[in-house]
Design a protein around this motif. Structure first.
Motif, short mmCIF file in Angstrom:
data_model
loop_
_atom_site.label_atom_id
_atom_site.label_comp_id
_atom_site.label_asym_id
_atom_site.label_seq_id
_atom_site.Cartn_x
_atom_site.Cartn_y
_atom_site.Cartn_z
N LEU A 144 0.86 -1.20 0.00
CA LEU A 144 0.00 0.00 0.00
C LEU A 144 0.89 1.25 0.00
O LEU A 144 0.60 2.23 0.67
CB LEU A 144 -0.91 0.01 1.23
N GLU A 145 1.92 1.20 -0.80
CA GLU A 145 2.92 2.27 -0.79
C GLU A 145 2.35 3.62 -1.22
O GLU A 145 1.44 3.68 -2.07
CB GLU A 145 4.10 1.92 -1.71
N THR A 146 2.88 4.66 -0.64
CA THR A 146 2.55 6.03 -1.07
C THR A 146 3.10 6.22 -2.48
O THR A 146 4.26 5.87 -2.76
CB THR A 146 3.17 7.05 -0.12
N ARG A 147 2.28 6.77 -3.36
CA ARG A 147 2.67 6.87 -4.77
C ARG A 147 3.66 8.03 -4.99
O ARG A 147 3.45 9.13 -4.48
CB ARG A 147 1.42 7.03 -5.64
N VAL A 148 4.69 7.73 -5.76
CA VAL A 148 5.76 8.70 -5.98
C VAL A 148 5.43 9.61 -7.17
O VAL A 148 4.50 9.36 -7.93
CB VAL A 148 7.12 8.00 -6.19
N GLY A 149 6.25 10.67 -7.32
CA GLY A 149 6.11 11.60 -8.44
C GLY A 149 5.47 12.90 -8.03
O GLY A 149 5.31 13.22 -6.85
N TRP A 150 5.09 13.69 -9.04
CA TRP A 150 4.42 14.97 -8.81
C TRP A 150 2.94 14.75 -8.55
O TRP A 150 2.29 13.94 -9.21
CB TRP A 150 4.58 15.88 -10.02
N HIS A 151 2.40 15.48 -7.61
CA HIS A 151 0.97 15.46 -7.27
C HIS A 151 0.53 16.88 -6.94
O HIS A 151 1.38 17.76 -6.74
CB HIS A 151 0.71 14.57 -6.06
N TYR A 218 5.96 16.76 -4.25
CA TYR A 218 6.87 15.88 -4.95
C TYR A 218 7.30 14.79 -3.97
O TYR A 218 7.80 15.08 -2.88
CB TYR A 218 8.10 16.63 -5.47
N ILE A 219 7.07 13.52 -4.37
CA ILE A 219 7.33 12.37 -3.51
C ILE A 219 8.32 11.46 -4.21
O ILE A 219 8.15 11.15 -5.40
CB ILE A 219 6.02 11.62 -3.20
N TRP A 220 9.34 11.01 -3.49
CA TRP A 220 10.35 10.14 -4.11
C TRP A 220 10.86 9.13 -3.08
O TRP A 220 10.65 9.27 -1.89
CB TRP A 220 11.51 10.98 -4.65
N GLY A 221 11.56 8.09 -3.61
CA GLY A 221 12.19 7.11 -2.76
C GLY A 221 11.30 5.94 -2.45
O GLY A 221 10.32 5.66 -3.14
N ALA A 222 11.63 5.24 -1.37
CA ALA A 222 10.86 4.07 -0.93
C ALA A 222 10.96 3.95 0.57
O ALA A 222 12.04 4.07 1.15
CB ALA A 222 11.39 2.80 -1.59
#
Length: 228
Positions: A144-151, A218-222
């Motif tokens: 249920l990972e938080t989705r990466v990229g621009w939002h 902006y979300i990145w990584g894991a």
């Protein structure tokens, strides 16, 4: 307001922008008992943060230095135990002080909410200036990972309640489907969310007052343990 080992309580984002010098045993208040904490799971990481000998074994000097750091960051009890909460707040402090630590988040002329999944931190910057200092967060667990990229924030609800999970989501700011920035009274340092970016309620309120619809994230990584 103070933090506890049982649950991450409210934290002032402004407090995390205060410079934290490497502490020493000499800074301990005289009326506090001697530090006797055992080796913690983040011993090596905090030894490195505090520029101590990195051997992964708690010493009286290590314990006193970690305890002094916890007092500086208002973490209670300041028992010198090298746990994840202490390490994350130390990381947040370092990232707030060093702009090079924020280079993975794009610099824009408008506000960008930066979510670093690797280090489980969130901050807001405008140009090269911090407008919301880094704070620890809890993001989506494995599967249920938080989705990466621009939002972008497309909907806000101050007193939202999840009908799927039957949990309160105060100061919810939705950015991708059912994923949102929101407050929680649960421990930020165990497990993970169902995809949302969880903050302490005080941080979530401060962020609510700062951001608006159409603000960019902006979300990145894991998140550690999700396998990327």
């Amino acid at each position: 307001m103070r933090w506890t080992k049982l649950c991450a309580a409210a934290v002032s984002a402004a407090a995390l922008s205060v410079l934290v010098a490497a502490p020493t045993a000499a800074t301990a208040p005289r009326d506090e008992p001697a530090c006797t904490s055992d080796t913690g799971p983040y011993q090596r990481e905090l030894e490195k943060e505090l520029q101590l000998e990195v051997d992964g074994r708690q010493s009286p000097e290590d314990c006193a230095a970690i305890s002094a750091l916890q007092r500086r960051l208002d973490i209670h009890p300041p028992d010198g135990y090298a746990d994840l909460m202490t390490y994350r707040y130390a990381l947040a402090d370092r990232v707030g002080r060093d702009s090079a630590e924020r280079r993975d988040c794009p610099t824009r002329t408008y506000r960008v909410t930066c979510v670093d999944l690797d280090r489980q931190l969130l901050w807001v910057q405008k140009g090269g200036r911090l407008v919301f200092a880094p704070v620890p967060v809890r993001t989506g667990r494995k599967g249920l990972e938080t989705r990466v990229g621009w939002h972008r924030i497309y909907w806000r609800n101050r007193d939202h309640h999840s009908t799927i999970y039957d949990v309160p989501m105060p100061y919810a700011q939705f950015f991708d489907g059912g994923q949102a920035l929101h407050g929680t009274d649960e421990d930020l340092f165990t497990s993970g969310s169902a995809g949302c970016v969880n903050l302490t309620e005080e941080d979530a309120k401060t962020l609510w007052d700062l951001l608006r619809e159409d603000d960019q994230l902006y979300i990145w990584g894991a998140k550690p343990g999700t396998g990327g």
